[in-house]
Motif scaffolding. Structure first.
Motif, short mmCIF file in Angstrom:
data_model
loop_
_atom_site.label_atom_id
_atom_site.label_comp_id
_atom_site.label_asym_id
_atom_site.label_seq_id
_atom_site.Cartn_x
_atom_site.Cartn_y
_atom_site.Cartn_z
N CYS A 3 50.45 38.62 12.34
CA CYS A 3 49.82 37.69 11.20
C CYS A 3 50.52 38.66 10.20
O CYS A 3 49.77 39.31 10.23
N GLN A 4 50.52 37.96 8.91
CA GLN A 4 51.09 38.02 7.55
C GLN A 4 49.84 37.30 6.89
O GLN A 4 50.24 37.28 5.52
N LYS A 5 48.40 36.67 7.15
CA LYS A 5 47.58 36.62 6.92
C LYS A 5 47.63 37.60 5.02
O LYS A 5 47.29 37.19 3.70
N TYR A 301 55.79 32.65 16.76
CA TYR A 301 53.96 32.90 16.47
C TYR A 301 53.25 31.91 16.98
O TYR A 301 51.88 32.08 17.12
N CYS A 302 54.01 30.37 16.10
CA CYS A 302 52.89 29.04 16.09
C CYS A 302 52.30 29.10 17.30
O CYS A 302 50.90 28.66 17.91
N LEU A 305 50.07 31.35 19.23
CA LEU A 305 48.34 31.80 19.07
C LEU A 305 47.73 30.30 19.23
O LEU A 305 46.90 30.59 19.89
N THR A 366 49.50 25.41 11.93
CA THR A 366 49.17 26.68 11.93
C THR A 366 50.02 27.49 11.26
O THR A 366 51.21 26.37 11.04
N VAL A 368 51.51 31.12 9.88
CA VAL A 368 51.76 32.85 10.31
C VAL A 368 50.91 33.59 9.27
O VAL A 368 49.93 34.95 9.42
N TYR A 369 49.76 32.70 8.42
CA TYR A 369 48.50 33.15 7.81
C TYR A 369 47.44 33.26 8.78
O TYR A 369 46.06 33.76 8.60
N ASN A 370 47.28 32.23 10.41
CA ASN A 370 46.35 32.15 10.88
C ASN A 370 46.28 33.15 11.86
O ASN A 370 47.21 34.01 12.42
N THR A 371 44.92 33.75 12.19
CA THR A 371 44.22 34.46 13.29
C THR A 371 43.69 33.66 14.47
O THR A 371 44.08 32.30 14.60
#
Length: 384
Positions: A3-5, A301-302, A305, A366, A368-371
């Motif tokens: 994650c890049q949040k 990533y999406c 996730l 969504t 890369v800032y999402n968790t």
């Protein structure tokens, strides 16, 4: 990819699943924008003639890389919005060889308005009908196959997205591009809902125009877009006769020579004042970061996730298109019958979960800032 949040200027208490509407900004991009804004607003005496061109030139190179297009940055115009790029296409459609023998253009159903309004006037002028190909009702039917079946010798142009802005449906652009070339039709793509988060291979697709806004998946500012334009447009008609579109326009001492020759290829289509001192540095920074991450890693990533949340949503009675036909970063969630979608969206917003109401369901997007917590919160509220 993790994650890049932490790299985004996004309130950590917000569960933001609406990047398909507007992306949050990178912290580094905001810093670049602030410095650039001060260049114009505080120290305008430091602006050099080259500052009007160099940032845009670097962005053109970055955009070619993101598109996996041939390394030819002169094919990229800096525009103000997708509507501007589509207007360029509309203004030049009459130049298509054998246009008098063409009968129609094709578009997909429930298309974004820019891609509808842009061609109404030119179709009337050229006596072209518009054929709209709606999403197949049967889940087993492939929307791309329907498009391929309808591209014929009478087709002047196919205008469509890479990923549908409501459903997240992913189209087979390589096959569609090949079919367009076979019948002499233009392929015009709006990639606003995919470029930067989903790989696209323009070198294989060979679309005639690839247009996007910069404020969604490119993580850039509102009011700047990009358009990759192929050979068809090289000698075409621009919307504006701006001074920066002419050769030697970077030589300020010679501007009153009034040279009529345009800069090469797509450079005649740049919008006026495309230098955008406060905007382009922010966009350049976001494209740099996307290239470092890579769209494929971001898409993966999406996908990872959302795998478990999608299963839970289906167990709750929600419908989501099969992953073989859609993107991982954007999709529609069809809600159980009787659900008031608008009230549900308001309830989610009250709990600081943000999605969009589109069509008959929710559009969830969504990045890369999402968790996993963002998705868990969404499912918790939907289940109550």
């Amino acid at each position: 990819m993790i994650c890049q949040k932490h790299l985004f200027a996004l309130d950590p208490s917000v569960h933001y699943l609406n990047g398909a509407a507007y992306s949050p900004a990178l912290i580094s991009g905001l810093e670049k924008a602030k410095s650039a804004f001060e260049l114009k607003g505080v120290t305008p005496f430091n602006i050099r003639s080259t500052d009007h061109f160099l940032t845009a030139d670097r962005i053109r190179t970055q955009f070619c890389q993101i598109l996996n297009a041939p390394a030819d940055p002169e094919r990229v115009a800096v525009i103000s919005a997708v509507s501007y790029g589509m207007a360029v296409v509309a203004a030049n459609l009459h130049r298509l060889p054998d246009i008098s023998l063409k009968t129609h253009i094709l578009r997909v159903g429930e298309e974004f308005p820019n891609n509808v309004y842009a061609f109404e006037r030119c179709c009337e002028t050229l006596s072209l009908a518009t054929k709209t190909l709606s999403k197949p009702a049967e889940p087993t039917q492939n929307w791309s196959d329907l498009i391929l079946e309808n591209i014929r010798t009478g087709t002047a142009m196919v205008v469509m997205p890479h990923v549908h802005w409501v459903y997240g449906t992913r189209f087979d652009l390589e096959k569609i591009g090949k079919r367009c070339r076979e019948v002499g039709a233009l392929l015009v793509l709006d990639v606003t809902q995919s470029v930067g988060i989903l790989p696209i291979f323009q070198e294989k697709i060979q679309a005639d125009a690839v247009i996007c806004g910069g404020y969604k998946w490119l993580l850039g500012p509102y009011g700047v877009g990009l358009a990759w334009l192929g050979e068809f447009f090289d000698e075409g008609i621009p919307l504006e006769e701006g001074w920066m579109s002419r050769v030697e326009s970077d030589v300020f001492s010679g501007l009153t020579r009034y040279l009529r020759e345009y800069r090469p290829k797509a450079q005649r289509y740049n919008c006026g004042e495309f230098s955008q001192f406060s905007h382009l540095p922010m966009l350049e920074d976001s494209l740099r970061q996307i290239l470092e991450w890579t769209p494929q890693a971001m898409q993966n990533y999406c996908k990872n996730l959302t795998a478990a949340p999608i299963q839970k949503l289906r167990e709750m009675g929600c419908t989501i298109e099969n992953e073989n036909h859609r993107a991982a970063h954007l999709f529609a969630v069809g809600l159980p019958p009787g659900t008031d979608n608008q009230k549900l969206a308001e309830k989610l917003a009250d709990r600081r979960v943000f999605v969009s109401v589109r069509g008959a369901g929710l559009r969830v997007s969504t990045n890369v800032y999402n968790t996993s917590e963002d998705w868990e919160k969404l499912i918790e509220i939907l289940g109550n």
